[in-house]
Enzyme design. Structure first.
Site, PDB file in Angstrom:
ATOM      1  N   LYS A   1       0.873  -1.181   0.000  1.00  0.00           N
ATOM      2  CA  LYS A   1       0.000   0.000   0.000  1.00  0.00           C
ATOM      3  C   LYS A   1       0.904   1.224   0.000  1.00  0.00           C
ATOM      4  CE  LYS A   1      -4.381   1.168   0.125  1.00  0.00           C
ATOM      5  NZ  LYS A   1      -5.559   0.484  -0.429  1.00  0.00           N
TER       6      LYS A   1
ATOM      7  N   ASP B   1      -6.807   4.299  -4.792  1.00  0.00           N
ATOM      8  CA  ASP B   1      -7.524   4.192  -3.509  1.00  0.00           C
ATOM      9  C   ASP B   1      -8.140   5.579  -3.305  1.00  0.00           C
ATOM     10  OD1 ASP B   1      -7.894   2.416  -0.983  1.00  0.00           O
ATOM     11  OD2 ASP B   1      -7.222   4.287  -0.104  1.00  0.00           O
TER      12      ASP B   1
HETATM   13  P1  NDP Z   1     -12.781   7.931  -3.356  1.00  0.00           P
HETATM   14  O1  NDP Z   1     -11.713   8.924  -3.123  1.00  0.00           O
HETATM   15  O2  NDP Z   1     -13.278   7.705  -4.725  1.00  0.00           O
HETATM   16  O3  NDP Z   1     -14.052   8.263  -2.435  1.00  0.00           O
HETATM   17  C1  NDP Z   1     -13.941   8.344  -1.058  1.00  0.00           C
HETATM   18  C2  NDP Z   1     -15.263   8.815  -0.492  1.00  0.00           C
HETATM   19  O4  NDP Z   1     -15.232   8.735   0.932  1.00  0.00           O
HETATM   20  C3  NDP Z   1     -15.571  10.270  -0.820  1.00  0.00           C
HETATM   21  O5  NDP Z   1     -16.950  10.442  -0.872  1.00  0.00           O
HETATM   22  C4  NDP Z   1     -14.961  11.007   0.389  1.00  0.00           C
HETATM   23  O6  NDP Z   1     -15.548  12.268   0.625  1.00  0.00           O
HETATM   24  C5  NDP Z   1     -15.303  10.053   1.508  1.00  0.00           C
HETATM   25  N1  NDP Z   1     -14.261  10.171   2.552  1.00  0.00           N
HETATM   26  C6  NDP Z   1     -12.936   9.998   2.418  1.00  0.00           C
HETATM   27  N2  NDP Z   1     -12.313  10.215   3.586  1.00  0.00           N
HETATM   28  C7  NDP Z   1     -13.277  10.550   4.455  1.00  0.00           C
HETATM   29  C8  NDP Z   1     -13.276  10.888   5.834  1.00  0.00           C
HETATM   30  N3  NDP Z   1     -12.139  10.921   6.544  1.00  0.00           N
HETATM   31  N4  NDP Z   1     -14.483  11.159   6.425  1.00  0.00           N
HETATM   32  C9  NDP Z   1     -15.630  11.114   5.712  1.00  0.00           C
HETATM   33  N5  NDP Z   1     -15.693  10.801   4.399  1.00  0.00           N
HETATM   34  C10 NDP Z   1     -14.531  10.520   3.794  1.00  0.00           C
HETATM   35  O7  NDP Z   1     -12.223   6.567  -2.705  1.00  0.00           O
HETATM   36  P2  NDP Z   1     -12.706   5.074  -2.956  1.00  0.00           P
HETATM   37  O8  NDP Z   1     -14.156   5.042  -3.227  1.00  0.00           O
HETATM   38  O9  NDP Z   1     -11.764   4.453  -3.899  1.00  0.00           O
HETATM   39  O10 NDP Z   1     -12.393   4.409  -1.530  1.00  0.00           O
HETATM   40  C11 NDP Z   1     -13.363   4.349  -0.481  1.00  0.00           C
HETATM   41  C12 NDP Z   1     -12.981   3.268   0.507  1.00  0.00           C
HETATM   42  O11 NDP Z   1     -12.890   1.997  -0.173  1.00  0.00           O
HETATM   43  C13 NDP Z   1     -11.620   3.442   1.207  1.00  0.00           C
HETATM   44  O12 NDP Z   1     -11.689   2.902   2.505  1.00  0.00           O
HETATM   45  C14 NDP Z   1     -10.708   2.574   0.351  1.00  0.00           C
HETATM   46  O13 NDP Z   1      -9.551   2.162   1.057  1.00  0.00           O
HETATM   47  C15 NDP Z   1     -11.630   1.404   0.073  1.00  0.00           C
HETATM   48  N6  NDP Z   1     -11.258   0.568  -1.060  1.00  0.00           N
HETATM   49  C16 NDP Z   1     -11.133   1.112  -2.320  1.00  0.00           C
HETATM   50  C17 NDP Z   1     -10.806   0.294  -3.373  1.00  0.00           C
HETATM   51  C18 NDP Z   1     -10.780   0.799  -4.771  1.00  0.00           C
HETATM   52  O14 NDP Z   1     -10.672  -0.029  -5.685  1.00  0.00           O
HETATM   53  N7  NDP Z   1     -10.887   2.080  -5.021  1.00  0.00           N
HETATM   54  C19 NDP Z   1     -10.498  -1.136  -3.173  1.00  0.00           C
HETATM   55  C20 NDP Z   1     -10.756  -1.609  -1.834  1.00  0.00           C
HETATM   56  C21 NDP Z   1     -11.093  -0.768  -0.830  1.00  0.00           C
HETATM   57  P3  NDP Z   1     -14.726  13.604   0.257  1.00  0.00           P
HETATM   58  O15 NDP Z   1     -14.756  13.653  -1.242  1.00  0.00           O
HETATM   59  O16 NDP Z   1     -15.464  14.700   0.907  1.00  0.00           O
HETATM   60  O17 NDP Z   1     -13.343  13.402   0.800  1.00  0.00           O
END
Ligand code: NDP
Length: 446
Positions: free
Chosen positions: A126, A166
């Site tokens: 990671k 991510d």
């Molecule tokens: P994105 O950046 O596309 O989206 C993240 C979302 O979560 C946004 O809506 C963001 O809001 C919100 N968010 C992020 N940090 C916070 C926080 N501290 N508090 C509240 N809301 C928050 O990321 P992903 O969709 O790719 O990832 C989301 C989750 O899925 C993470 O935990 C990631 O590790 C996990 N994941 C992702 C994978 C992938 O393929 N992308 C694979 C496996 C797991 P804002 O825009 O306001 O920050």
């Protein structure tokens, strides 16, 4: 906490100061792995678990770049190469201001188990940076990505370490980093996954984590003769994982009622249909706006300052934002409101106390390392297609993804069955551990 676990965790804390998320991830695994080691002394004697919590290599580096005003900015870059026993290091890059060593170590540690569960040959890693892409121009993001890759390139490669996206790293960022890698190395290889379709990306990779989380939930629901049809589904986040989880829920006849971002959440009791979801996708992926704008447009409830929608009644919860976004109180509200299934699209979104509530109440609870493994699994499929220099059809990749999620569910059931109940936490931990542990045993003390 029992004495054995306490002794182990004291050792982890002493060796890794000030890394609470890493302790949380290790403790959650240790709770089920330590008793398993007692039953399987060969792993204990070889100190396999002690070796698994120590990264094979950690790289920390300076990332200087120039913003649009001509000012110098300095961020910190990281790559945690956690475990390569069963394949090249594999895991995403996160760009978010909260990124630090402990958070990335927790993610890299979980990734080792997750990748093993997919049954594909991928080790765990990671990385990322404390850079915040929010509010930056495309040119600023490009300059940052190029500077980041100018150091990272020497540590990665298609047979060494293959990063992906991510939080904060989507197609745009992967594209800029791939371009810089290719330029420096003079090599067109599958060194990153999540690439654009035109230059080696796999169909279904953008959808994979969200789809996979729903496929996993579908398997859990089937064990109690339930499905998504007519179920009310609460989703947190509104990024990559959340959007495609919602799309698959709609395919299966469920009703999505919430989305969130870090500034608030929306609740639309009429349901977020395909047209409304398209609005969210454009808002988030193109306009890079805030979820509040959905409620301005459709006139539904918006709760400012609360980024988690768990107070809203639902049958199924899909946390898809970030770590520790469901605490014990919220878990209890979910259960009291009749929620029967939680499938984690995000990594470690439930606190240990929340997990306890789910397990005590015996609801269907799929931990992230199993439920969201579809993303990295499809990254693995992208690597295979790159090596073969072939592109599979959308249907073929989706079918493979679906089969992988079904098999991960089977593995969790095999290792997690406790009478009539399936403890998916235990199932995912032991199921992920065994393959990596056996490979480590075979390869000696390396
Ligand atoms: P994105 O950046 O596309 O989206 C993240 C979302 O979560 C946004 O809506 C963001 O809001 C919100 N968010 C992020 N940090 C916070 C926080 N501290 N508090 C509240 N809301 C928050 O990321 P992903 O969709 O790719 O990832 C989301 C989750 O899925 C993470 O935990 C990631 O590790 C996990 N994941 C992702 C994978 C992938 O393929 N992308 C694979 C496996 C797991 P804002 O825009 O306001 O920050």
């Amino acid at each position: 906490m029992n004495t054995q676990l306490k002794k182990f965790m004291d050792y982890v804390v002493a060796k890794n100061p000030a890394e609470p998320e890493f302790y949380q991830a290790v403790e959650e695994v240790a709770e089920t792995i330590l008793p398993f080691l007692d039953e399987n002394p060969k792993y204990k004697a070889a100190k396999v678990f002690e070796r698994m919590i120590e990264a094979e290599r950690i790289i920390v580096f300076r990332v200087p770049w120039i913003d649009d005003k001509g000012e110098v900015q300095v961020n910190r870059g990281f790559r945690i190469e956690m475990n390569s026993a069963i394949g090249p290091y594999k895991g995403g890059l996160r760009f978010h201001p909260t990124v630090n060593l402990g958070i990335l170590k927790f993610l890299a540690f979980e990734q080792v188990f997750k990748n093993s569960l997919t049954s594909l040959p991928m080790g765990g890693g990671k990385g990322g940076s404390d850079f915040d892409p929010k509010g930056k121009s495309d040119n600023e993001v490009m300059r940052f990505c190029q500077s980041f890759m100018t150091e990272l390139f020497r540590h990665i490669g298609p047979d060494t370490d293959v990063p992906a996206g991510d939080i904060g790293v989507g197609g745009r960022e992967v594209g800029y980093m791939f371009g810089q890698y290719k330029r420096i190395r003079n090599e067109f290889t599958g060194v990153l996954t999540g690439k654009g379709r035109e230059y080696g990306g796999s169909l279904i990779r953008p959808e994979a984590t969200g789809y996979g989380t729903v496929y996993f939930a579908q398997e859990m629901l089937a064990t109690i003769n339930e499905g998504f049809k007519n179920k009310v589904v609460a989703i947190s986040g509104s990024g990559n994982v959340a959007q495609f989880a919602a799309e698959k829920v709609l395919d299966l006849g469920g009703k999505v009622v919430t989305f969130s971002d870090s500034t608030g959440y929306i609740h639309d009791p009429d349901g977020i249909d395909r047209e409304k979801l398209a609005f969210i996708m454009e808002l988030k992926n193109i306009k890079r706006g805030r979820i509040r704008e959905y409620s301005d447009h459709y006139g539904c409830k918006y709760v400012e300052g609360v980024s988690r929608p768990w107070a809203e009644k639902c049958d199924i919860a899909l946390p898809c934002a970030t770590e520790n976004e469901i605490n014990a109180k919220e878990a209890k509200i979910l259960v009291d409101n009749g929620c029967i299934c939680v499938s984690e699209g995000a990594n470690m979104p439930s606190t240990p106390e929340a997990v306890e509530v789910f397990l005590e109440n015996k609801i269907l609870y799929g931990p992230g390392k199993a439920a969201n493994a579809g993303g990295v699994a499809t990254s693995g499929l992208e690597m295979s297609q790159n090596s073969l220099r072939l592109s599979w059809t959308r249907e073929e990749v989706d079918q493979r993804l679906h089969n992988i999620m079904v098999n991960i569910h089977k593995t969790c059931v095999e290792y997690g069955k406790e009478g009539d109940f399936v403890n998916y936490v235990k199932g995912a931990n032991i199921g992920g551990f065994v393959k990596v542990a056996d490979a480590m045993m075979a390869q000696g003390y390396v």
